[in-house]
Scaffold this motif. Structure first.
Motif, PDB file in Angstrom:
ATOM      1  N   VAL A  40      41.996  30.318  50.555  1.00  0.00           N
ATOM      2  CA  VAL A  40      42.060  30.133  49.113  1.00  0.00           C
ATOM      3  C   VAL A  40      42.123  28.622  48.917  1.00  0.00           C
ATOM      4  O   VAL A  40      43.161  28.005  49.124  1.00  0.00           O
ATOM      5  CB  VAL A  40      43.292  30.823  48.500  1.00  0.00           C
ATOM      6  CG1 VAL A  40      43.349  30.578  47.005  1.00  0.00           C
ATOM      7  CG2 VAL A  40      43.291  32.307  48.805  1.00  0.00           C
ATOM      8  N   LEU A  57      43.258  35.156  45.840  1.00  0.00           N
ATOM      9  CA  LEU A  57      44.255  35.692  46.764  1.00  0.00           C
ATOM     10  C   LEU A  57      44.281  37.222  46.712  1.00  0.00           C
ATOM     11  O   LEU A  57      44.320  37.881  47.751  1.00  0.00           O
ATOM     12  CB  LEU A  57      45.642  35.123  46.458  1.00  0.00           C
ATOM     13  CG  LEU A  57      46.781  35.633  47.330  1.00  0.00           C
ATOM     14  CD1 LEU A  57      46.535  35.322  48.799  1.00  0.00           C
ATOM     15  CD2 LEU A  57      48.104  35.056  46.860  1.00  0.00           C
ATOM     16  N   ILE A  70      46.497  29.819  52.329  1.00  0.00           N
ATOM     17  CA  ILE A  70      46.669  29.580  50.894  1.00  0.00           C
ATOM     18  C   ILE A  70      46.924  28.095  50.682  1.00  0.00           C
ATOM     19  O   ILE A  70      48.023  27.610  50.949  1.00  0.00           O
ATOM     20  CB  ILE A  70      47.831  30.411  50.322  1.00  0.00           C
ATOM     21  CG1 ILE A  70      47.649  31.881  50.661  1.00  0.00           C
ATOM     22  CG2 ILE A  70      47.931  30.212  48.818  1.00  0.00           C
ATOM     23  CD1 ILE A  70      48.841  32.737  50.322  1.00  0.00           C
TER      24      ILE A  70
END
Length: 188
Positions: A40, A57, A70
């Protein structure tokens, strides 16, 4: 939440060199194929970038990637906290259920009610809350990998079938024990 070994990057998510380093370190931990890992990225496009990060996500979680990196700090920290709270509820339910079931074996029966029944109620509460909030959430299939060399949080998909079976079996046994003891207390 204190996160050890992680440093936060600014709004740009760090340089592309830092991203490449992070990805190469993750790839160095295990052999990855293109379908194993999803990143992400923290690339701001417009006012609703946070919504876009959350959507990415969610899509990655539902696609069941083995590793999810992330980069956006806020969403990474929120996800890590959510997973940590779920793990805490699971562990509390397991410990309370175990205390409920094994206290009568260790203490005299007159005193075991004072520990086993509250432990059983705590187990039931934690198990119910976990079942309602985390049982069917795709995040519960992941654990946060804390590594001093990775900058963003990395979610690693784990098989939790045996853990959930054990969790539910012990909690159910504690519930049965508590119902039996409450019945004995009030029936006499």
């Amino acid at each position: 939440m204190a996160v050890w070994g992680r440093r936060h990057l600014g709004p740009g998510g760090g340089s592309s060199r830092e991203r490449e380093t992070t990805i190469s370190m993750i790839a160095g931990m295990v052999s990855l194929s293109a379908t194993d890992c999803y990143i992400v990225h923290e690339i701001y496009r417009g006012e609703n970038a946070q919504d876009q990060f959350e959507y990415e996500l969610e899509q990655a979680l539902e696609a069941q990637y083995k590793y999810i990196v992330i980069e956006p700090t806020r969403i990474g920290d929120e996800t890590a906290r959510w997973i940590t709270v779920g793990n805490c509820l699971h562990k509390m339910a397991m410990l309370a259920s175990t205390a409920c079931l094994f206290t009568p074996l260790a203490l005299p029966l007159d005193y075991s009610y004072y520990i086993s029944l509250p432990a059983g109620v705590l187990s039931l509460a934690c198990c119910t809350l976990y079942g309602i909030s985390w049982q069917f959430d795709p995040c519960c299939k992941y654990q946060v990998e804390y590594d001093a060399y990775t900058v963003p949080p990395v979610l690693v998909r784990k098989d939790d079938l045996h853990r959930k079976r054990l969790h539910n079996t012990i909690a159910l046994a504690a519930l049965v024990y508590c119902v039996k003891k409450v019945y004995e207390l009030y029936a006499v």
